[in-house]
Scaffold this motif. Sequence first.
Motif, PDB file in Angstrom:
ATOM      1  N   GLY A  10     -10.196   0.641   5.851  1.00  0.00           N
ATOM      2  CA  GLY A  10      -8.833   0.822   5.390  1.00  0.00           C
ATOM      3  C   GLY A  10      -8.040  -0.457   5.474  1.00  0.00           C
ATOM      4  N   LEU A  11      -6.734  -0.308   5.352  1.00  0.00           N
ATOM      5  CA  LEU A  11      -5.814  -1.438   5.420  1.00  0.00           C
ATOM      6  C   LEU A  11      -5.171  -1.478   6.796  1.00  0.00           C
ATOM      7  N   VAL A  12      -5.163  -2.647   7.399  1.00  0.00           N
ATOM      8  CA  VAL A  12      -4.589  -2.792   8.737  1.00  0.00           C
ATOM      9  C   VAL A  12      -3.876  -4.133   8.814  1.00  0.00           C
ATOM     10  N   GLN A  13      -2.857  -4.205   9.634  1.00  0.00           N
ATOM     11  CA  GLN A  13      -2.161  -5.472   9.828  1.00  0.00           C
ATOM     12  C   GLN A  13      -2.930  -6.367  10.781  1.00  0.00           C
ATOM     13  N   ALA A  14      -2.731  -7.650  10.637  1.00  0.00           N
ATOM     14  CA  ALA A  14      -3.366  -8.608  11.541  1.00  0.00           C
ATOM     15  C   ALA A  14      -3.017  -8.258  12.985  1.00  0.00           C
ATOM     16  N   SER A  17      -6.518  -2.828  15.013  1.00  0.00           N
ATOM     17  CA  SER A  17      -7.889  -2.430  15.301  1.00  0.00           C
ATOM     18  C   SER A  17      -8.358  -1.372  14.314  1.00  0.00           C
ATOM     19  N   LEU A  18      -9.652  -1.317  14.130  1.00  0.00           N
ATOM     20  CA  LEU A  18     -10.277  -0.280  13.325  1.00  0.00           C
ATOM     21  C   LEU A  18     -11.606   0.077  13.962  1.00  0.00           C
ATOM     22  N   ARG A  19     -12.022   1.309  13.756  1.00  0.00           N
ATOM     23  CA  ARG A  19     -13.352   1.712  14.167  1.00  0.00           C
ATOM     24  C   ARG A  19     -14.102   2.234  12.958  1.00  0.00           C
ATOM     25  N   MET A  83     -13.567  -2.731  16.102  1.00  0.00           N
ATOM     26  CA  MET A  83     -13.114  -4.086  15.817  1.00  0.00           C
ATOM     27  C   MET A  83     -11.660  -4.208  16.248  1.00  0.00           C
ATOM     28  N   ASN A  84     -11.380  -5.190  17.074  1.00  0.00           N
ATOM     29  CA  ASN A  84     -10.041  -5.410  17.611  1.00  0.00           C
ATOM     30  C   ASN A  84      -9.509  -6.773  17.198  1.00  0.00           C
ATOM     31  N   SER A  85      -8.214  -6.952  17.361  1.00  0.00           N
ATOM     32  CA  SER A  85      -7.565  -8.236  17.048  1.00  0.00           C
ATOM     33  C   SER A  85      -7.998  -8.741  15.679  1.00  0.00           C
ATOM     34  N   LEU A  86      -7.858  -7.891  14.696  1.00  0.00           N
ATOM     35  CA  LEU A  86      -8.337  -8.236  13.358  1.00  0.00           C
ATOM     36  C   LEU A  86      -7.521  -9.364  12.736  1.00  0.00           C
ATOM     37  N   HIS A  87      -8.230 -10.213  12.005  1.00  0.00           N
ATOM     38  CA  HIS A  87      -7.639 -11.339  11.298  1.00  0.00           C
ATOM     39  C   HIS A  87      -7.764 -11.096   9.797  1.00  0.00           C
ATOM     40  N   PRO A  88      -6.919 -11.736   9.007  1.00  0.00           N
ATOM     41  CA  PRO A  88      -7.107 -11.633   7.546  1.00  0.00           C
ATOM     42  C   PRO A  88      -8.503 -12.055   7.104  1.00  0.00           C
ATOM     43  N   GLU A  89      -9.116 -12.977   7.839  1.00  0.00           N
ATOM     44  CA  GLU A  89     -10.469 -13.428   7.499  1.00  0.00           C
ATOM     45  C   GLU A  89     -11.517 -12.347   7.709  1.00  0.00           C
ATOM     46  N   ASP A  90     -11.149 -11.267   8.368  1.00  0.00           N
ATOM     47  CA  ASP A  90     -12.075 -10.148   8.544  1.00  0.00           C
ATOM     48  C   ASP A  90     -12.108  -9.240   7.325  1.00  0.00           C
ATOM     49  N   SER A 123      -4.015  -7.440   6.470  1.00  0.00           N
ATOM     50  CA  SER A 123      -2.858  -8.144   5.926  1.00  0.00           C
ATOM     51  C   SER A 123      -2.228  -9.037   6.994  1.00  0.00           C
ATOM     52  N   SER A 124      -1.693 -10.162   6.537  1.00  0.00           N
ATOM     53  CA  SER A 124      -1.086 -11.114   7.481  1.00  0.00           C
ATOM     54  C   SER A 124       0.379 -10.787   7.725  1.00  0.00           C
TER      55      SER A 124
END
Length: 124
Positions: A10-14, A17-19, A83-90, A123-124
């Motif tokens: 899905g869509l998440v902000q920088a 986290s997502l599982r 996945m935690n601390s997601l970055h736009p590069e992810d 998203s950043s």
Amino acid sequence: QVQLIESGGGLVQAGGSLRLSCTHSGRTLSSYAMGWFRQAPGKEREFVGAGSWHGGATYYAESLKGRIAISTDNAKNTMNLQMNSLHPEDTAVYYCAAKGQSNVSGEYWRYSYWGQGTQIAVSS
């Protein structure tokens, strides 16, 4: 035949986290490992992490260590990727894969079965 179905993208902000989950069905493999890979637009497929179904061994991409964790739910035939601390590069399509040997591996050609993929957009 082995079927793999990913879910949880899905869509998440920088910083969020997502599982992701990968549920397998079909032919039962007596011993196997499952891996997670990702592919961003215009980039090559990249190893994320892998886990053995029996024994609990895990193996993570060096660049992602500390931000990801793999776990299994045997009752649901599911392997999860936290996945935690997601970055736009992810941002990428994330695929789970399975192979019929229990040793974990980061080499995609060792995996015989693949899911359709699930999109993560950060998203950043």
